[in-house]
Each structure stands twice: as C-alpha cells, then as structure tokens.
Design a protein around this motif. Structure first.
Motif, PDB file in Angstrom:
ATOM      1  N   SER A   3       0.841  -1.199   0.000  1.00  0.00           N
ATOM      2  CA  SER A   3       0.000   0.000   0.000  1.00  0.00           C
ATOM      3  C   SER A   3       0.871   1.241   0.000  1.00  0.00           C
ATOM      4  CB  SER A   3      -0.884   0.016   1.244  1.00  0.00           C
ATOM      5  OG  SER A   3      -1.756  -1.073   1.238  1.00  0.00           O
ATOM      6  N   ARG A   4       0.338   2.323  -0.564  1.00  0.00           N
ATOM      7  CA  ARG A   4       1.042   3.595  -0.511  1.00  0.00           C
ATOM      8  C   ARG A   4       0.035   4.724  -0.433  1.00  0.00           C
ATOM      9  NH1 ARG A   4       3.682   4.028  -6.511  1.00  0.00           N
ATOM     10  NH2 ARG A   4       1.935   3.150  -7.619  1.00  0.00           N
ATOM     11  N   LEU A   5       0.498   5.837   0.029  1.00  0.00           N
ATOM     12  CA  LEU A   5      -0.311   7.040   0.138  1.00  0.00           C
ATOM     13  C   LEU A   5       0.350   8.106  -0.729  1.00  0.00           C
ATOM     14  CD1 LEU A   5      -2.560   8.676   1.655  1.00  0.00           C
ATOM     15  CD2 LEU A   5      -0.793   9.242   3.329  1.00  0.00           C
ATOM     16  N   ASN A   6      -0.413   8.701  -1.633  1.00  0.00           N
ATOM     17  CA  ASN A   6       0.134   9.760  -2.468  1.00  0.00           C
ATOM     18  C   ASN A   6      -0.971  10.724  -2.871  1.00  0.00           C
ATOM     19  OD1 ASN A   6      -0.171   7.173  -4.384  1.00  0.00           O
ATOM     20  ND2 ASN A   6      -0.730   8.995  -5.539  1.00  0.00           N
ATOM     21  N   PRO A   7      -0.587  11.965  -3.191  1.00  0.00           N
ATOM     22  CA  PRO A   7      -1.586  12.946  -3.610  1.00  0.00           C
ATOM     23  C   PRO A   7      -2.234  12.558  -4.936  1.00  0.00           C
ATOM     24  CG  PRO A   7       0.549  13.993  -3.192  1.00  0.00           C
ATOM     25  CD  PRO A   7       0.762  12.524  -3.136  1.00  0.00           C
ATOM     26  N   TYR A   8      -3.509  12.858  -5.069  1.00  0.00           N
ATOM     27  CA  TYR A   8      -4.237  12.723  -6.328  1.00  0.00           C
ATOM     28  C   TYR A   8      -4.881  14.074  -6.580  1.00  0.00           C
ATOM     29  CZ  TYR A   8      -6.416  10.246 -10.164  1.00  0.00           C
ATOM     30  OH  TYR A   8      -6.760   9.804 -11.427  1.00  0.00           O
ATOM     31  N   LEU A   9      -4.407  14.777  -7.590  1.00  0.00           N
ATOM     32  CA  LEU A   9      -4.790  16.161  -7.840  1.00  0.00           C
ATOM     33  C   LEU A   9      -5.833  16.258  -8.946  1.00  0.00           C
ATOM     34  CD1 LEU A   9      -1.135  17.547  -7.878  1.00  0.00           C
ATOM     35  CD2 LEU A   9      -2.718  17.460  -5.929  1.00  0.00           C
ATOM     36  N   SER A  10      -6.762  17.183  -8.793  1.00  0.00           N
ATOM     37  CA  SER A  10      -7.799  17.410  -9.797  1.00  0.00           C
ATOM     38  C   SER A  10      -7.530  18.717 -10.535  1.00  0.00           C
ATOM     39  CB  SER A  10      -9.183  17.488  -9.136  1.00  0.00           C
ATOM     40  OG  SER A  10      -9.512  16.249  -8.569  1.00  0.00           O
ATOM     41  N   PHE A  11      -7.801  18.699 -11.842  1.00  0.00           N
ATOM     42  CA  PHE A  11      -7.563  19.864 -12.678  1.00  0.00           C
ATOM     43  C   PHE A  11      -8.793  20.151 -13.529  1.00  0.00           C
ATOM     44  CE2 PHE A  11      -3.493  18.070 -11.656  1.00  0.00           C
ATOM     45  CZ  PHE A  11      -2.742  19.182 -11.326  1.00  0.00           C
ATOM     46  N   ASP A  12      -8.860  21.386 -14.025  1.00  0.00           N
ATOM     47  CA  ASP A  12      -9.991  21.833 -14.833  1.00  0.00           C
ATOM     48  C   ASP A  12      -9.582  21.940 -16.301  1.00  0.00           C
ATOM     49  OD1 ASP A  12     -12.559  22.702 -15.392  1.00  0.00           O
ATOM     50  OD2 ASP A  12     -12.117  24.796 -14.939  1.00  0.00           O
ATOM     51  N   GLY A  13      -9.067  20.813 -16.847  1.00  0.00           N
ATOM     52  CA  GLY A  13      -8.711  20.781 -18.255  1.00  0.00           C
ATOM     53  C   GLY A  13      -7.230  20.979 -18.542  1.00  0.00           C
ATOM     54  N   ASP A  14      -6.420  21.223 -17.523  1.00  0.00           N
ATOM     55  CA  ASP A  14      -4.996  21.426 -17.779  1.00  0.00           C
ATOM     56  C   ASP A  14      -4.105  20.382 -17.091  1.00  0.00           C
ATOM     57  OD1 ASP A  14      -5.480  22.450 -15.262  1.00  0.00           O
ATOM     58  OD2 ASP A  14      -4.571  24.393 -15.642  1.00  0.00           O
ATOM     59  N   ALA A  15      -4.649  19.197 -16.850  1.00  0.00           N
ATOM     60  CA  ALA A  15      -3.867  18.131 -16.215  1.00  0.00           C
ATOM     61  C   ALA A  15      -2.646  17.742 -17.048  1.00  0.00           C
ATOM     62  CB  ALA A  15      -4.742  16.905 -15.943  1.00  0.00           C
ATOM     63  N   ARG A  16      -2.796  17.681 -18.361  1.00  0.00           N
ATOM     64  CA  ARG A  16      -1.656  17.313 -19.212  1.00  0.00           C
ATOM     65  C   ARG A  16      -0.509  18.308 -19.021  1.00  0.00           C
ATOM     66  NH1 ARG A  16      -1.191  14.176 -23.646  1.00  0.00           N
ATOM     67  NH2 ARG A  16      -3.459  14.049 -23.874  1.00  0.00           N
ATOM     68  N   ARG A  17      -0.805  19.596 -19.122  1.00  0.00           N
ATOM     69  CA  ARG A  17       0.227  20.614 -18.932  1.00  0.00           C
ATOM     70  C   ARG A  17       0.825  20.549 -17.532  1.00  0.00           C
ATOM     71  NH1 ARG A  17      -2.391  25.478 -19.079  1.00  0.00           N
ATOM     72  NH2 ARG A  17      -0.462  26.452 -18.466  1.00  0.00           N
ATOM     73  N   ALA A  18      -0.016  20.357 -16.531  1.00  0.00           N
ATOM     74  CA  ALA A  18       0.459  20.287 -15.146  1.00  0.00           C
ATOM     75  C   ALA A  18       1.408  19.108 -14.958  1.00  0.00           C
ATOM     76  CB  ALA A  18      -0.722  20.186 -14.183  1.00  0.00           C
ATOM     77  N   PHE A  19       1.032  17.941 -15.446  1.00  0.00           N
ATOM     78  CA  PHE A  19       1.876  16.768 -15.237  1.00  0.00           C
ATOM     79  C   PHE A  19       3.148  16.802 -16.080  1.00  0.00           C
ATOM     80  CE2 PHE A  19      -1.434  15.273 -12.600  1.00  0.00           C
ATOM     81  CZ  PHE A  19      -0.778  14.451 -11.693  1.00  0.00           C
ATOM     82  N   GLU A  20       3.090  17.417 -17.230  1.00  0.00           N
ATOM     83  CA  GLU A  20       4.328  17.609 -17.994  1.00  0.00           C
ATOM     84  C   GLU A  20       5.255  18.566 -17.247  1.00  0.00           C
ATOM     85  OE1 GLU A  20       2.769  18.665 -21.840  1.00  0.00           O
ATOM     86  OE2 GLU A  20       2.506  16.552 -22.408  1.00  0.00           O
ATOM     87  N   PHE A  21       4.685  19.565 -16.592  1.00  0.00           N
ATOM     88  CA  PHE A  21       5.453  20.477 -15.746  1.00  0.00           C
ATOM     89  C   PHE A  21       6.049  19.723 -14.554  1.00  0.00           C
ATOM     90  CE2 PHE A  21       5.205  23.229 -11.910  1.00  0.00           C
ATOM     91  CZ  PHE A  21       6.238  24.106 -12.211  1.00  0.00           C
ATOM     92  N   TYR A  22       5.255  18.900 -13.875  1.00  0.00           N
ATOM     93  CA  TYR A  22       5.773  18.155 -12.718  1.00  0.00           C
ATOM     94  C   TYR A  22       6.878  17.184 -13.133  1.00  0.00           C
ATOM     95  CZ  TYR A  22       1.718  20.136 -10.379  1.00  0.00           C
ATOM     96  OH  TYR A  22       0.785  21.015  -9.876  1.00  0.00           O
TER      97      TYR A  22
END
Length: 137
Positions: A3-22
């Motif tokens: 098991s693991r605990l990690n953040p799961y973030l919600s976006f309003d249409g810019d998840a692709r850009r956000a995750f490419e940034f991360y």
C-alpha cells in the motif's frame, strides 16, 4: 505491491500541462491516459486526462486527472503537498521550479525551528510546502 499514500490532484482541463510540468520539476516516468482512450473517443473530453501518474527517481508518486464529465471542478483547498528532507540542493531546485510563475506565501528561508521552509502555490493552483532539514553541527 504494498500500500502507498500519495496525492491525487484534480484539474480543470490542464492536467496534461500540469503533469508535464511536474515531470520537468521532479523527473521520472509519466503515464497519461485520456478519456478518449478510455471509451469516450468522440466527445469534447476525448483529449483530457482521465488518469495521470508520475513516478520519480526520488520515490515520489503524484497522480491526478482532469475533472470527469458530469462533475463540477472544485479548486483545491485545505491541504498542501509537502516535500521535506535534508537534500538541500534537490529541494531548493524543486522549490525554484514550483514557485516560478506561481505565488509565494512564505519565502524559502530559515525558520524559528531551525529548518529552511517555504510555502507556494504553483501555476496550476496546487499548494506546496518545502522543508529542508538543517543538520545540527
């Protein structure tokens, strides 16, 4: 898999850009799955991200998605993603990238408890806390 605990973030249409940034911030392997690949190919949401997962060389896992069709996007609030440790150079590098084009609430400086600490909200609205443990010498 354990098991693991990690953040799961919600976006309003810019998840692709956000995750490419991360991925730029933390490095690692990024998997992106769209709504179109998951059974919604002929919809306006087809290119939006149904699930993203970034696994970094440092052992971090960050997941997230665009808000699914039929659900209302709610901006984040009431939490921060926290990074802490004694890897000064790496943590300062993460801070510089996360705070660039974002908002700094607490500058990354030495605090009364002896560590270097800062708080910012990145360009995608995700709040971060960075704490660099200072060794006692």
């Amino acid at each position: 898999m354990s098991s693991r605990l990690n953040p799961y973030l919600s976006f309003d249409g810019d998840a692709r850009r956000a995750f490419e940034f991360y991925r730029e911030v933390f490095g690692g392997t990024l998997a992106l799955h769209t709504f179109g690949e998951s059974g919604m190919p002929d919809t306006p949401e087809a290119d939006k991200i149904m699930h993203a997962m970034l696994e970094t060389p440092g052992g971090y896992t960050l997941m997230g998605a665009d808000t699914p069709p039929g659900m209302t996007y709610t901006p984040v609030g009431g939490f921060s993603v926290s990074l802490s440790g004694d890897e000064d150079e790496a943590l300062r590098g993460y801070w510089e990238k996360l705070s660039a084009d974002g908002t700094v609430a607490v500058p990354l400086v030495k605090q009364m408890w002896g560590d270097v600490f800062g708080m910012c909200t990145d360009q995608f609205g995700v709040p971060w806390m960075v704490n660099i443990v200072q060794t006692q010498g």
